[in-house]
Write a protein that holds these residues in place. Sequence first.
Motif, PDB file in Angstrom:
ATOM      1  N   CYS A 130       0.854  -1.186   0.000  1.00  0.00           N
ATOM      2  CA  CYS A 130       0.000   0.000   0.000  1.00  0.00           C
ATOM      3  C   CYS A 130       0.893   1.240   0.000  1.00  0.00           C
ATOM      4  CB  CYS A 130      -0.890  -0.008   1.248  1.00  0.00           C
ATOM      5  SG  CYS A 130      -1.786   1.534   1.462  1.00  0.00           S
ATOM      6  N   ASN A 132       0.147   4.126   0.933  1.00  0.00           N
ATOM      7  CA  ASN A 132      -0.108   5.016   2.082  1.00  0.00           C
ATOM      8  C   ASN A 132       0.508   4.521   3.378  1.00  0.00           C
ATOM      9  OD1 ASN A 132      -1.650   6.678   0.494  1.00  0.00           O
ATOM     10  ND2 ASN A 132      -3.541   5.548   0.906  1.00  0.00           N
ATOM     11  N   ASP A 133       0.530   3.202   3.557  1.00  0.00           N
ATOM     12  CA  ASP A 133       0.985   2.685   4.853  1.00  0.00           C
ATOM     13  C   ASP A 133       1.539   1.279   4.693  1.00  0.00           C
ATOM     14  OD1 ASP A 133       1.290   1.705   7.463  1.00  0.00           O
ATOM     15  OD2 ASP A 133      -0.404   2.884   8.198  1.00  0.00           O
ATOM     16  N   HIS A 136      -0.266  -1.932   6.103  1.00  0.00           N
ATOM     17  CA  HIS A 136      -1.555  -2.381   5.550  1.00  0.00           C
ATOM     18  C   HIS A 136      -1.273  -3.593   4.664  1.00  0.00           C
ATOM     19  CE1 HIS A 136      -3.562   1.894   5.827  1.00  0.00           C
ATOM     20  NE2 HIS A 136      -3.342   1.341   7.003  1.00  0.00           N
ATOM     21  N   CYS A 156      -5.967  -1.063  -1.810  1.00  0.00           N
ATOM     22  CA  CYS A 156      -5.674  -1.529  -0.446  1.00  0.00           C
ATOM     23  C   CYS A 156      -6.957  -1.857   0.310  1.00  0.00           C
ATOM     24  CB  CYS A 156      -4.875  -0.454   0.311  1.00  0.00           C
ATOM     25  SG  CYS A 156      -4.620  -0.884   2.047  1.00  0.00           S
ATOM     26  N   CYS A 159      -7.287   0.890   3.427  1.00  0.00           N
ATOM     27  CA  CYS A 159      -7.548   2.322   3.243  1.00  0.00           C
ATOM     28  C   CYS A 159      -7.967   2.703   1.833  1.00  0.00           C
ATOM     29  CB  CYS A 159      -6.312   3.131   3.650  1.00  0.00           C
ATOM     30  SG  CYS A 159      -4.943   2.960   2.479  1.00  0.00           S
TER      31      CYS A 159
END
Length: 226
Positions: A130, A132-133, A136, A156, A159
Motif C-alpha cells: 500500500c 499510504n501505509d 496495511h 488496499c 484504506c
Amino acid sequence: MNILVFGPNGSGKGTQGAIVQKKYNMPHIESGAIFRKNIGGGTELGKKAKEYIDRGDLVPDGITIPMILDRLKEDDCKSGWLLDGFPRNKVQAETLAKALKDANMPLDYVIEIVLPRDIAKLRITGRRLCVNDNNHPNHIAFDAIKPVEKDGKLICRVCGGELKTRADDQDDTAIDKRHDIYYDDTTGTMAAVIYFKGLGGGTKVISVDGRPSINEVSEAIMGKLA
Ligand code: AMP
C-alpha cells in the motif's frame, strides 16, 4: 517491550509485525521499508541503497547499521520497539547486541517465523504494497488480506490506497539471493537468529510455524507475548 522479529521474505513477517505493532502501539521499524521510503524520496541514502536492493543483495553494513542504531535512539523508541529486517547477518547481530548492552536496553523477545524455503518463495510474488501505509498488508493469494477490487483495479483493503508490487519481489534471481542470505546459518540471517536465540539474559524466544493462516500464526505469537 523490545522485540526482534525474524522470518524469510514471504513468511508473513511484516504482516505479523504489523499486528504486534498495533496491539502494543510500538514503533515498527522495518529496515527494508526505511530503504524503500528513501528510494521513493530520492534521498542520498536511497540512491546508495537502490542497486543493492534491486539485485536482492544486502545493503552494506556501513550504511545499514548506523541507520538502524540511530533510529533506535529516537524518542518514540524509548518505551519499546519492534525491529523487523535487522539484523540480517552475524555482524549486524553482534553489533546490535553490543549497542543494546551499551545503552542498557533489554531485548525482551525474539520472534522467529519458521517457513520452508519453497513455500516462502511461492508466497512472495503475490504480495502488494500500500502506498499510504506499509502496515496495511495485502496479498492476492490470502483471503484474510486480499486487496479490494474497484473499477477493475486492486486497491488496499484497509484504506483504499493504491497498491504497488516491489521490483525485487517479481525478480526470480533477487528472490533466490534474498533466500540464500536468509537461510545461511554460517554468516547470514539464520546465523543471526541462532546468535540471538543463544543470548540468554532474559530474552525469551518465540518460534512459530509460519505455514498456518495469518490468524493462527498471530494467535501463536500473541499467546506467548506477555
Ligand atoms: P525487506 O523489505 O526486509 O525484504 O528488505 C528489502 C531489501 O532491503 C533487502 O533485500 C536488502 O537489500 C535491504 N535490507 C533490508 N534490511 C537490511 C539489512 N538489515 N541489512 C542489509 N540490507 C537490508
